[in-house]
Design a protein around this motif. Structure first.
Motif, mmCIF file in Angstrom:
data_model
loop_
_atom_site.group_PDB
_atom_site.id
_atom_site.type_symbol
_atom_site.label_atom_id
_atom_site.label_comp_id
_atom_site.label_asym_id
_atom_site.label_seq_id
_atom_site.Cartn_x
_atom_site.Cartn_y
_atom_site.Cartn_z
ATOM 1 N N VAL A 1 49.361 28.894 38.802
ATOM 2 C CA VAL A 1 49.074 27.507 39.183
ATOM 3 C C VAL A 1 47.578 27.236 39.295
ATOM 4 C CG1 VAL A 1 51.276 27.158 40.355
ATOM 5 C CG2 VAL A 1 49.294 27.996 41.669
ATOM 6 N N GLU A 2 46.780 28.284 39.302
ATOM 7 C CA GLU A 2 45.329 28.081 39.375
ATOM 8 C C GLU A 2 44.640 29.359 38.922
ATOM 9 O OE1 GLU A 2 43.720 26.560 43.195
ATOM 10 O OE2 GLU A 2 41.969 27.818 42.753
ATOM 11 N N SER A 3 43.533 29.190 38.224
ATOM 12 C CA SER A 3 42.714 30.353 37.886
ATOM 13 C C SER A 3 41.273 29.906 37.765
ATOM 14 C CB SER A 3 43.191 31.026 36.596
ATOM 15 O OG SER A 3 43.094 30.159 35.489
ATOM 16 N N GLY A 4 40.364 30.879 37.789
ATOM 17 C CA GLY A 4 38.949 30.561 37.663
ATOM 18 C C GLY A 4 38.155 31.823 37.401
ATOM 19 N N GLU B 1 42.499 38.705 42.930
ATOM 20 C CA GLU B 1 41.086 38.615 42.574
ATOM 21 C C GLU B 1 40.767 39.763 41.623
ATOM 22 O OE1 GLU B 1 39.890 36.256 46.651
ATOM 23 O OE2 GLU B 1 39.327 38.382 46.461
ATOM 24 N N ILE B 2 40.049 39.434 40.564
ATOM 25 C CA ILE B 2 39.853 40.394 39.485
ATOM 26 C C ILE B 2 38.370 40.509 39.159
ATOM 27 C CG2 ILE B 2 40.512 41.037 37.128
ATOM 28 C CD1 ILE B 2 42.294 38.089 38.578
ATOM 29 N N GLY B 3 37.922 41.731 38.937
ATOM 30 C CA GLY B 3 36.573 41.955 38.439
ATOM 31 C C GLY B 3 36.659 42.657 37.098
ATOM 32 N N LEU B 4 35.801 42.290 36.172
ATOM 33 C CA LEU B 4 35.771 42.962 34.863
ATOM 34 C C LEU B 4 34.474 43.757 34.759
ATOM 35 C CD1 LEU B 4 37.045 40.089 32.523
ATOM 36 C CD2 LEU B 4 38.385 41.924 33.585
ATOM 37 N N PHE B 5 34.605 45.040 34.448
ATOM 38 C CA PHE B 5 33.456 45.938 34.416
ATOM 39 C C PHE B 5 33.253 46.489 33.015
ATOM 40 C CE2 PHE B 5 35.199 45.760 38.614
ATOM 41 C CZ PHE B 5 34.074 45.601 39.409
ATOM 42 N N ARG B 6 32.023 46.449 32.572
ATOM 43 C CA ARG B 6 31.689 46.936 31.227
ATOM 44 C C ARG B 6 31.321 48.402 31.295
ATOM 45 N NH1 ARG B 6 26.794 43.946 28.613
ATOM 46 N NH2 ARG B 6 25.821 45.083 30.317
ATOM 47 N N GLY B 7 31.950 49.233 30.457
ATOM 48 C CA GLY B 7 31.633 50.663 30.419
ATOM 49 C C GLY B 7 31.652 51.259 31.819
ATOM 50 N N ILE C 1 44.078 41.992 46.157
ATOM 51 C CA ILE C 1 44.880 40.854 46.609
ATOM 52 C C ILE C 1 44.041 40.029 47.568
ATOM 53 C CG2 ILE C 1 47.002 40.181 47.791
ATOM 54 C CD1 ILE C 1 47.323 41.666 45.064
ATOM 55 N N GLY C 2 43.873 38.744 47.245
ATOM 56 C CA GLY C 2 43.061 37.873 48.086
ATOM 57 C C GLY C 2 43.856 37.236 49.203
ATOM 58 N N HIS C 3 45.049 36.797 48.899
ATOM 59 C CA HIS C 3 45.912 36.174 49.913
ATOM 60 C C HIS C 3 47.348 36.387 49.478
ATOM 61 C CE1 HIS C 3 47.467 33.436 52.919
ATOM 62 N NE2 HIS C 3 48.205 32.904 51.963
ATOM 63 N N LEU C 4 48.170 36.776 50.444
ATOM 64 C CA LEU C 4 49.578 37.029 50.133
ATOM 65 C C LEU C 4 50.431 36.135 51.013
ATOM 66 C CD1 LEU C 4 51.826 38.636 48.747
ATOM 67 C CD2 LEU C 4 51.443 40.478 50.394
ATOM 68 N N HIS D 1 39.733 34.641 39.868
ATOM 69 C CA HIS D 1 40.956 34.658 40.664
ATOM 70 C C HIS D 1 42.085 34.018 39.856
ATOM 71 C CE1 HIS D 1 39.706 30.504 41.338
ATOM 72 N NE2 HIS D 1 40.946 30.258 41.671
ATOM 73 N N PHE D 2 43.258 34.203 40.379
ATOM 74 C CA PHE D 2 44.476 33.829 39.660
ATOM 75 C C PHE D 2 45.555 33.692 40.718
ATOM 76 C CE2 PHE D 2 48.111 34.545 36.963
ATOM 77 C CZ PHE D 2 47.718 34.336 35.636
ATOM 78 N N VAL D 3 46.186 32.524 40.801
ATOM 79 C CA VAL D 3 47.216 32.291 41.818
ATOM 80 C C VAL D 3 48.579 32.167 41.152
ATOM 81 C CG1 VAL D 3 48.033 30.778 43.673
ATOM 82 C CG2 VAL D 3 45.573 31.118 43.322
ATOM 83 N N HIS D 4 49.487 32.999 41.591
ATOM 84 C CA HIS D 4 50.877 32.958 41.133
ATOM 85 C C HIS D 4 51.737 32.290 42.194
ATOM 86 C CE1 HIS D 4 51.571 36.353 37.907
ATOM 87 N NE2 HIS D 4 51.563 35.157 37.365
ATOM 88 N N VAL D 5 52.545 31.329 41.788
ATOM 89 C CA VAL D 5 53.661 30.891 42.619
ATOM 90 C C VAL D 5 54.909 31.470 41.988
ATOM 91 C CG1 VAL D 5 55.088 28.928 43.295
ATOM 92 C CG2 VAL D 5 52.603 28.795 43.500
ATOM 93 N N PHE D 6 55.713 32.142 42.796
ATOM 94 C CA PHE D 6 56.946 32.706 42.260
ATOM 95 C C PHE D 6 58.028 31.633 42.273
ATOM 96 C CE2 PHE D 6 54.389 36.333 42.935
ATOM 97 C CZ PHE D 6 54.786 37.219 41.949
#
Lengths: 147, 147, 147, 147
Positions: A66-69, A99-105, A88-91, A115-120
């Motif tokens: 429902v939301e990402s950024g 909450e996600i971080g992308l790391f190079r090498g 996990i930012g909020h449960l 971030h990325f919000v899932h509604v089940f």
């Protein structure tokens, strides 16, 4: 560029390797911003499927985004090897904020974080539903790991 | 399904791991046929960049795809781990035909096999040009490995 | 480049507009070869859904791609407007061969042409099944239009 | 789902048709969340190229995405016809914030709305640079249209 400092690997609990593909690069020779969200999606799906027993083609309760950024800090470029860090930012009862971080090498600081919000929801009715037990257990174990 | 038997791992010379992504799956719950070509593209670009000194954003001679094709034998599905096997089918003065097999997990027989023809061109004029030395050496080494 | 002359618009029976997207362009500033197959897929799915009553998320018989191929003749580039032309190459009991041409702007000659073979299967068993009536009628009407 | 009400068509200044593609749908039968960002990217690139004289493969100053985000309100599904509405949220010296709404068919309320921040940089040095004149003029004309 973003005003907040980039998160570090130490700020995340699960890590998934995501090798880049030729097609990830766009006309400017960098991984296109759109594809970062595919990396988020892939990391989250791996967690839910490998630790939360989600079977996307049959589970009665599934997660809808429902939301990402995302904030983009450093360029990524095929053939970089990327690692996605997940926490996990909020449960909540029917929703979760990843909450996600992308790391190079081997970088310790994130090239991008988002971030990325899932509604089940019930698959059939598409109505919000409590997070299934096995998924909640997986999400809770990540929170616990965060101390 | 295709009438010819599937190629085996032993028929290829270089191997590249290609983990699937959530977005590879389509509405039928399998990796969509389109994405197989992205796996081909990625394997070939890895060869050219890591063994043939290709720098896509500056090399004066680059490869344009003029033909490709694929036979689909077994379904792939996220989160499958795929390996792309690569061999050289024909090596000309300005063009090369690559042959690629995609293997699911530890399978010995290919889930799909295809080909991909590059014509090398001068970046500026887009006119055909001899295959650059370093790339030719890389391609020749694969042929040699095939015995 | 391919030895056969490019097909013309007049060689196809149904036409679908496919505007390009920013992300279609790759590092060389052209629509990447992989995305041509997405244009094929989209044209075919439009035919099956709008004229053949296919409902991908519930129809009991669906089409699996078992083979595809493409010859690339002229570069396409975002923001080109593309038209996909579609014709039926061979219509069997459980399978069909589609032939597709991609046309840039108002060009009469194809920038690329390819084929795509569907085997129809029962969704549950994944066993080959006769082409459903409504789809066969749609495919037959294209053949008839070809005279 | 998002707490704020969805924006309406009347809240945007430029509109771009974005037909969906078969491959946009994911395993749940909806356009995958990742692809919404490709629609954003495409609308913005159309503005910059058609009204701001941007030539992505040669302009000395180009826009890099440093932040994006999206709220998903209603599902989209191939073969939906989508319209992207675009407005300017903030226009600085070297950066701009675009705001985008995605509308399904003839709907007046957005199925999704998001933002996208470009920092303009010199292509060679990747250092921030003032927004080029023609692009600034295009962006300003949208702001003016918003009254």
């Amino acid at each position: 560029m973003p005003a907040t400092p980039p998160p570090l690997r130490a700020h995340y609990q699960r890590f998934y390797p995501i090798p880049t593909r030729w097609l990830d690069n766009d006309i400017y020779g960098h991984v296109n911003n759109v594809n970062y969200y595919s990396f988020f999606d892939t990391a989250i799906a791996r967690l839910l499927m490998t630790e939360g027993d989600l079977v996307p083609w049959q589970s009665p309760v599934i997660g809808y985004c429902v939301e990402s950024g995302c904030r983009f800090r450093k360029a990524l470029r095929f053939p970089d090897e990327i690692t996605a860090g997940l926490r996990i930012g909020h449960l909540g009862r029917t929703s979760v904020r990843y909450e996600i971080g992308l790391f190079r090498g081997d970088d310790q600081d994130a090239a991008a974080d988002g971030h990325f919000v899932h509604v089940f929801v019930e698959r059939a009715s598409e109505r919000p539903a409590p997070i299934p037990e096995a998924i909640r257990a997986a999400l809770t174990s990540l929170q616990a790991a965060a101390g």
